[in-house]
Write a protein that holds these residues in place. Structure first.
Motif, PDB file in Angstrom:
ATOM      1  N   GLN A  26     -33.040 -12.569  21.940  1.00  0.00           N
ATOM      2  CA  GLN A  26     -32.518 -11.963  23.159  1.00  0.00           C
ATOM      3  C   GLN A  26     -32.979 -12.717  24.398  1.00  0.00           C
ATOM      4  O   GLN A  26     -32.305 -12.706  25.415  1.00  0.00           O
ATOM      5  CB  GLN A  26     -32.961 -10.504  23.252  1.00  0.00           C
ATOM      6  CG  GLN A  26     -32.261  -9.655  22.231  1.00  0.00           C
ATOM      7  CD  GLN A  26     -32.750  -8.237  22.289  1.00  0.00           C
ATOM      8  OE1 GLN A  26     -33.929  -7.966  22.147  1.00  0.00           O
ATOM      9  NE2 GLN A  26     -31.828  -7.324  22.524  1.00  0.00           N
ATOM     10  N   ILE A  27     -34.130 -13.345  24.330  1.00  0.00           N
ATOM     11  CA  ILE A  27     -34.621 -14.153  25.440  1.00  0.00           C
ATOM     12  C   ILE A  27     -33.963 -15.536  25.402  1.00  0.00           C
ATOM     13  O   ILE A  27     -33.571 -16.079  26.423  1.00  0.00           O
ATOM     14  CB  ILE A  27     -36.157 -14.288  25.387  1.00  0.00           C
ATOM     15  CG1 ILE A  27     -36.798 -12.910  25.559  1.00  0.00           C
ATOM     16  CG2 ILE A  27     -36.664 -15.243  26.458  1.00  0.00           C
ATOM     17  CD1 ILE A  27     -38.274 -12.877  25.253  1.00  0.00           C
ATOM     18  N   ALA A  28     -33.834 -16.100  24.205  1.00  0.00           N
ATOM     19  CA  ALA A  28     -33.346 -17.472  24.056  1.00  0.00           C
ATOM     20  C   ALA A  28     -31.842 -17.611  24.315  1.00  0.00           C
ATOM     21  O   ALA A  28     -31.406 -18.626  24.863  1.00  0.00           O
ATOM     22  CB  ALA A  28     -33.666 -17.996  22.666  1.00  0.00           C
ATOM     23  N   ALA A  29     -31.043 -16.616  23.930  1.00  0.00           N
ATOM     24  CA  ALA A  29     -29.584 -16.748  24.035  1.00  0.00           C
ATOM     25  C   ALA A  29     -29.112 -17.032  25.459  1.00  0.00           C
ATOM     26  O   ALA A  29     -28.339 -17.970  25.674  1.00  0.00           O
ATOM     27  CB  ALA A  29     -28.901 -15.519  23.455  1.00  0.00           C
ATOM     28  N   PRO A  30     -29.552 -16.265  26.462  1.00  0.00           N
ATOM     29  CA  PRO A  30     -29.088 -16.584  27.821  1.00  0.00           C
ATOM     30  C   PRO A  30     -29.613 -17.937  28.317  1.00  0.00           C
ATOM     31  O   PRO A  30     -28.917 -18.648  29.040  1.00  0.00           O
ATOM     32  CB  PRO A  30     -29.662 -15.452  28.691  1.00  0.00           C
ATOM     33  CG  PRO A  30     -30.031 -14.374  27.747  1.00  0.00           C
ATOM     34  CD  PRO A  30     -30.299 -15.025  26.437  1.00  0.00           C
ATOM     35  N   ILE A  31     -30.820 -18.286  27.918  1.00  0.00           N
ATOM     36  CA  ILE A  31     -31.391 -19.569  28.337  1.00  0.00           C
ATOM     37  C   ILE A  31     -30.596 -20.711  27.704  1.00  0.00           C
ATOM     38  O   ILE A  31     -30.207 -21.658  28.387  1.00  0.00           O
ATOM     39  CB  ILE A  31     -32.880 -19.658  27.952  1.00  0.00           C
ATOM     40  CG1 ILE A  31     -33.675 -18.627  28.759  1.00  0.00           C
ATOM     41  CG2 ILE A  31     -33.429 -21.062  28.176  1.00  0.00           C
ATOM     42  CD1 ILE A  31     -35.091 -18.426  28.264  1.00  0.00           C
ATOM     43  N   LEU A  32     -30.334 -20.606  26.420  1.00  0.00           N
ATOM     44  CA  LEU A  32     -29.566 -21.637  25.729  1.00  0.00           C
ATOM     45  C   LEU A  32     -28.169 -21.759  26.323  1.00  0.00           C
ATOM     46  O   LEU A  32     -27.700 -22.864  26.591  1.00  0.00           O
ATOM     47  CB  LEU A  32     -29.473 -21.335  24.237  1.00  0.00           C
ATOM     48  CG  LEU A  32     -28.660 -22.313  23.392  1.00  0.00           C
ATOM     49  CD1 LEU A  32     -29.262 -23.706  23.461  1.00  0.00           C
ATOM     50  CD2 LEU A  32     -28.558 -21.840  21.958  1.00  0.00           C
TER      51      LEU A  32
END
Length: 161
Positions: A26-32
């Motif tokens: 959930q943290i990585a998806a928007p960053i990616l």
């Protein structure tokens, strides 16, 4: 993912106090997504201005994007909420406590297709909670119901329930 650290108590009135935290995905998806979009935009701008980006340079940008999307979630604070008998505890970058009786309302807000819970406090502040959130979490509705159930059961006075 965005799960409770304990079992969900029935209608939020009893049982072990749950805690909801954001998962690494959930943290990585928007960053990616942001890094990939930034890389694509940089490539388009280089091409539009008449510059040239080789396949090796593009591979370097994409590799950096993937590595950053793996490393950044592991470095960020563990955002979430803990429910206690007397208060809602907000986690991430510090601890903030809000007494249940100071909460005058809770609502579900949808921003860019992602639903979150917003807490309305008696002094007029509106605080969006980082967790639970609907991104990559099919159990969001159940978690939001547990959260509002705990608030309803603990907000104080028989005239307010």
């Amino acid at each position: 993912m965005n799960g409770p650290t304990g079992s969900l108590p029935p209608s939020g009135a009893g049982g072990a106090a749950p805690a909801f935290r954001l998962g690494a995905l959930q943290i990585a998806a928007p960053i990616l997504g942001g890094l990939v979009a930034g890389t694509a935009l940089a490539y388009v701008l280089v091409e539009a201005t008449g510059g040239h980006m080789t396949a090796g340079e593009l591979w370097s940008w994409v590799s950096a994007t993937v590595i950053a999307s793996v490393v950044v979630p592991s470095l960020s604070p563990r955002y979430g909420v803990e429910l206690t008998h007397n208060q809602l505890v907000l986690l991430g970058g510090g601890r903030r406590k809000i007494a249940w009786q100071d909460i005058v309302g809770m609502e579900i807000r949808k921003t860019a297709g992602i639903r979150t819970v917003v807490v309305q406090v008696s002094d007029g502040r509106r605080t969006p909670l980082r967790a639970p959130m609907s991104l990559l979490d099919r159990g969001f509705d159940d978690k939001a119901q547990v959260l509002t159930g705990w608030w309803a059961a603990r907000r104080g006075g028989p005239d307010r329930v």
